[in-house]
Design a protein around this motif. Sequence first.
Motif: not given
Length: 497
Positions: A317-328, A365-377
Amino acid sequence: MDKPLVQKVVIAGGGTAGWVAAAALAQQLGRLIEITLVESDDIGTVGVGEATIPTVQAFHKLLALDEREFMRATQGTFKLGIAFEHWARQGDRYIHSFGSIGKSTWMADFHNVWLEAKSKGFGGELGDYCFELQAAEADKFYTSDSSPMNYAYHFDAGLYARYLRGYGEARGVKRIEGKISRVEQNAATGFVDALVMETGERVPGDLFIDCTGFRGLLIEQTLKAGWEDWGQWLAMDSALAVQTASNDEMLPYTRSIARQAGWQWRIPLQHRVGNGLVYSSEHLTQEEARETLVKNLDAKPLFEPRLIRFRTGRRRKIWDKNCISMGLSSGFLEPLESTSIHLIMIGVTRLIQLFPFFGCTPALIERYNDLSRNEFERIRDFIILHYKLTERDDTVFWRQCRDMEIPETLKERIALFLERGFAYQAPGDLFRVDSWVQVMLGQRVKPQGRHLIGRMMGDDAQLKKALDSLKANISAAVAKLPRHKDFVQSYCPAQPE
Ligand code: FAD
């Protein structure tokens, strides 16, 4: 519902990720939110990450950065692509350039025309039809407002963060220096309430951005958002980084040179050259890696190579609760295609679009995470491609790469290109058709079929004439460009360090 619930944004970490996030949020949403960034001089930053891809230009436009000023401040140089050496076979070399190749139409991409010509015994190299690639080969570069070149930058990572810090602070970002000793969570919701500094100072916030690097202080150590490991495809887990003094050479591209169990980078800046070896510790000891790196440097190292250990994969979960991870802290893909800084930039751009003014809701959160997951993959697949398509069998490492099972998504792409010369850019794909084509051809995939668009251009003589004229135009345009180093020295000369 009208009073925003998220106004105080706290960024933990001040490396490239922290300051990129702070700069963009301040510039775009600074009138609506308060931004505080916490960083520790004692802990420092990872200190690498000096090659970018062309999307960085769009991001800089968003910040309205002055290119010359930024280049001078970061000892920057221009990058037209990456030269891959010894990847498919020892002695091979190809450039993955950022340019467009030939003239594509809606019906078929240009490489199909070239494949037609090749089947008749003419046509030269595909790269002959790419302006940026030819400019890179000739060590030439030029840009102006009307210039059509596609390019990115090489820059000093430390200076880049410092430059963006100045930019962010000038736009109201509050910086707190010191170590975070604890993350305070809400007992009922599990949301992060505040960072607590070693000094005892409490830094409360509504939204937290975790830019604390590999340690993922908030996203993993506190929220336990989970990790998906990709080590089965990408065996690299270590890097040794070192700098050398500049020489007369300042190539407008990054070099990626395959070694016995990894690859070496070479990134020319104005004041020095960044070098490193990315390797698999299962196949190479640290001492062997050091020896390989040092013996293949063009100049004396300026210090002892520095070891960086990493894991390849992404945060579940790149974004979980009220925390979004970025970078490493959000995931890591080795720097073979220089994509990490891009992922930070696209991450913060997406956050600005999906900003949770009225709370961090599951749908956002789900939208953000879905887009990020796809991009990473999708980027992951592109990187695996370079390893999977090797024909090298000189070491266990390369044999394992060649023989490994790969994700289905990638298998299908390779099969399609092999069968029909067809490459595509799927939704969410960062890399364009030209990128897939250059790497697959560079790695010696020989398409068995093609679109027959080339036959619609007339007979062989007409096809040859059209291709020769395209090549000649590119050569003539490249001949007029200045040498890259001369251009840098006149356009954006940095002060010597
Ligand atoms: P860091 O630079 O590690 O920053 C972490 C920050 O968190 C620091 O400011 C630190 O002080 C702070 N911090 C941590 N813990 C605490 C605490 N307890 N209290 C207070 N502050 C804290 N990317 C590219 O795009 N191109 C490349 O060419 C490229 N090359 C790379 C080569 C290698 C070998 C590696 C490993 C990475 C490379 N990358 C590259 C990736 C790139 O380096 C990173 O994406 C980028 O530097 C972002 O790092 P970061 O800001 O997430 O983490």
